[in-house]
Scaffold this active site. Structure first.
Site, PDB file in Angstrom:
ATOM      1  N   ASN A  75       3.942 -12.696 -19.376  1.00  0.00           N
ATOM      2  CA  ASN A  75       3.769 -11.514 -18.541  1.00  0.00           C
ATOM      3  C   ASN A  75       5.120 -10.844 -18.282  1.00  0.00           C
ATOM      4  OD1 ASN A  75       3.331 -14.083 -16.810  1.00  0.00           O
ATOM      5  ND2 ASN A  75       3.805 -12.631 -15.188  1.00  0.00           N
ATOM      6  N   ASP A  76       5.584 -10.739 -17.064  1.00  0.00           N
ATOM      7  CA  ASP A  76       6.675  -9.829 -16.716  1.00  0.00           C
ATOM      8  C   ASP A  76       7.948 -10.000 -17.544  1.00  0.00           C
ATOM      9  OD1 ASP A  76       4.796  -9.859 -14.708  1.00  0.00           O
ATOM     10  OD2 ASP A  76       6.216 -10.082 -13.069  1.00  0.00           O
TER      11      ASP A  76
END
Length: 597
Positions: A75-76
């Site tokens: 993710n991020d």
């Protein structure tokens, strides 16, 4: 840290032209996909019935030139930087599978932002202050060329605090190993009114005029969402400032805040710790409501606070970095080319069971240069120039006229891996339909109601991409032009509602508005990069950006797809220049610096 668990709930052709028979005013039911006479009709009011996917969810959905690990969940973006000749991309990564959890800091390096070498994780969950996860953070380069990571860790009770790590050996060009500070966590949410489970995602640090370091952390303060402000002399011992950098009482928790300086009309980047030129503005970005929003304003040095140029209470009207599947973005100052670069996480929009079968989930968008428009009102974005090194087999057309109902096929490029740049010139602006300001509250809804099958005065016109032979599957990226009292408003849409016949997919219509001086410019540009299941579109020179995730069955079945330019508005649209390229595959985490990548 993005709260990722919340996302898991889950032709009749004459030359290159297709006749206006493809654009009935509104078609539905059995006409969708064909008219019984062999002609393809694609602008349907109702999508064809979903069909079951291929026996296996195809690996064909894996992108060719976007950043993603070879397997598992990501993710991020966290702590991107340029240091000693290498770009570093850290990212939220699950070592153990394609679902959210067990998060560590993945790590890859590159010399060109296109081809990446995957390394062992930079940070793993091995101390009491990060045993629940090594969440999102940033990298700051201290004086003397000393990089330092500051990141959010969660303890066994999921309380969040900020931790620090330094490279073990700065002479290692890859900075493979990182040593956590002995006094971690260096920052706890101990102040009155703070929420210990809503305190995360520290920004890159900057030096103020007093010589002290500053940093913002996303948090809740007395029930308000805020970018909390902290100061430090040594980057190890931090003190909370008695007021936030900025706060708002009407929004959810601000994740992944980002704060940086920009100069109107200048696409050169600025280092927030360096002297900021006169006339510069500041941007404050926050990830909230599952999207990335931002404000433009000034950094008041006397008050040590961000002051927006315009205070907008209704956060539906806040500016957006991207209007599609894009979240938790992170920017950094690229000292190598004197620019600011931003990229974000694009989650999967298929089902969790699909992700388990694929063995991977998530990617990062193409790195983008980001700068402030001439008018100082909004940020502009454009893919970094390095991505053009993948272009091959250029196709070019000039002087195309698109009347109402026309389709022009863009042939001889790989429709699954392509970069298309096209400009639309308007012969007349008198036919623009009136603009309703209430549409600004929900442009996605308006894109859904006024799809490409609904003719307008000026528009819809744009691209049809990832289209199957019979048009049962296709994605539309297009514009509509509206006349307001003293200006023109352009709606850009990316409509996925007929993008795939596969079931259990999110297939929305994304959209965003931008102001455009048509009397001066007359031409609206569109650039769309197609990379299998990822589509990134940049409208009006980067005024509106839309990232979409699509999973057409024709791709899984290794079928053939098509790209068209189209117009379904009353006004004729001219295309003075259309260029398209097939995109070669990049080497993304294929060369392994570590066996588990």
């Amino acid at each position: 840290m993005a709260q990722a668990w919340a996302f898991l709930l889950p032709v009749l052709v004459f030359g290159s032209y297709v006749t206006s028979l493809f654009f009935p005013s509104y078609i539905s039911g059995p006409l969708c996909g064909g008219d019984g006479g062999g002609r393809s009709l694609f602008l349907c009011a109702q999508a064809p019935k979903d069909q079951d996917p291929s026996p296996a969810v195809s690996t064909m959905y894996k992108t060719a030139f976007h950043f993603q690990p070879a397997k598992n969940w990501m993710n991020d973006p966290s702590g991107p930087m340029y240091f000693n000749g290498f770009y570093h991309e850290f990212y939220q990564y699950n070592l153990n599978g394609p679902i959210f959890g067990d998060i560590v800091w993945g790590h890859s390096v590159s010399t060109d932002l296109v081809n990446w070498i995957g390394l062992e994780p930079a940070l793993v969950r091995d101390t009491p202050s990060d045993i629940d996860g090594c969440w999102t953070g940033s990298v700051t380069i201290l004086p003397g060329g000393k990089p330092v990571i500051i990141y959010t860790g969660g303890d066994k009770d999921q309380h969040q605090a900020q931790n620090i790590a330094f490279p073990k050996n700065r002479s290692d060009p890859y900075l493979r190993e990182w040593i956590k500070a002995a006094n971690n966590p260096v920052l706890r949410p101990d102040e009155p009114g703070m929420n210990s489970i809503e305190f995360r995602d520290p920004t890159t640090g900057w030096i103020g005029p007093d010589g002290l370091w500053r940093m913002a952390v996303g948090g809740e303060l007395n029930g308000y969402s805020a970018a909390l402000l902290y100061k430090s002399e040594d980057f190890l011992n931090w003190t909370k400032v008695d007021h936030p950098l900025y706060s708002h009482n009407g929004s959810n928790m601000w994740e992944c805040p980002d704060f940086f300086a920009v100069l109107p009309g200048n696409n050169a980047g600025l280092d927030l710790s360096a002297a900021i030129p006169q006339g510069a503005k500041h941007a404050l970005k926050m990830s909230v409501d599952s999207v990335d929003k931002y404000m433009i304003g000034v950094y008041d040095l006397q008050r040590d606070a961000f002051v927006p140029d315009n205070v907008v209470d209704d956060r539906r009207l806040w500016l957006r970095i991207d209007y599609g599947t894009f979240y938790a973005s992170k920017s950094f100052f690229d000292s190598n080319k004197n620019r600011r670069i931003i990229w974000g996480w694009s989650r999967e929009t298929d089902s969790p069971s699909d992700d388990l079968e694929k063995g991977w989930a998530g990617l990062h968008t193409i790195p983008r240069t980001i700068w402030l428009a001439d008018n100082g009102k909004q940020l502009l974005q454009w893919p970094v120039e390095e991505i053009e090194s993948l272009r091959t087999n250029e196709i070019s057309h000039q002087g195309i006229e698109l009347n109402k109902g026309d389709l022009f096929e863009i042939k001889e490029v790989d429709a699954f891996q392509a970069d298309v740049e096209i400009g639309f010139e308007l012969a007349s602006i008198d036919d623009a339909d009136p603009f309703d300001p209430s549409w600004l509250l929900d442009p996605e809804k308006h894109c859904g109601e006024a799809g490409a099958s609904v003719p307008g005065g000026i528009g819809p016109f744009g691209l049809v991409i990832l289209a199957s032979d019979n048009m049962d599957e296709h994605t539309e990226v297009y514009f509509r032009v509206y006349k307001s009292q003293e200006k023109y408003m352009v709606l850009m849409c990316s409509d996925l509602r007929r993008s795939s016949l596969r079931p259990d997919l999110e297939k929305p219509a994304y959209g965003g508005f931008f102001e455009f001086d048509l009397e001066k410019e007359r031409k609206i540009s569109l650039r769309t990069l197609i990379d299998r299941s990822a589509v990134e579109s940049f409208g009006g020179g980067g005024r509106v950006c839309i990232t979409s995730r699509v999973y057409p069955a024709v791709l899984a079945d290794v079928g053939r797809a098509h790209i068209y330019a189209f117009n379904n508005g009353s006004a004729t649209v001219r295309v003075p220049q259309l260029s398209a390229w097939t995109m070669r595959k990049a080497q993304v985490n294929v060369e392994k610096g570590w066996s588990a990548i």
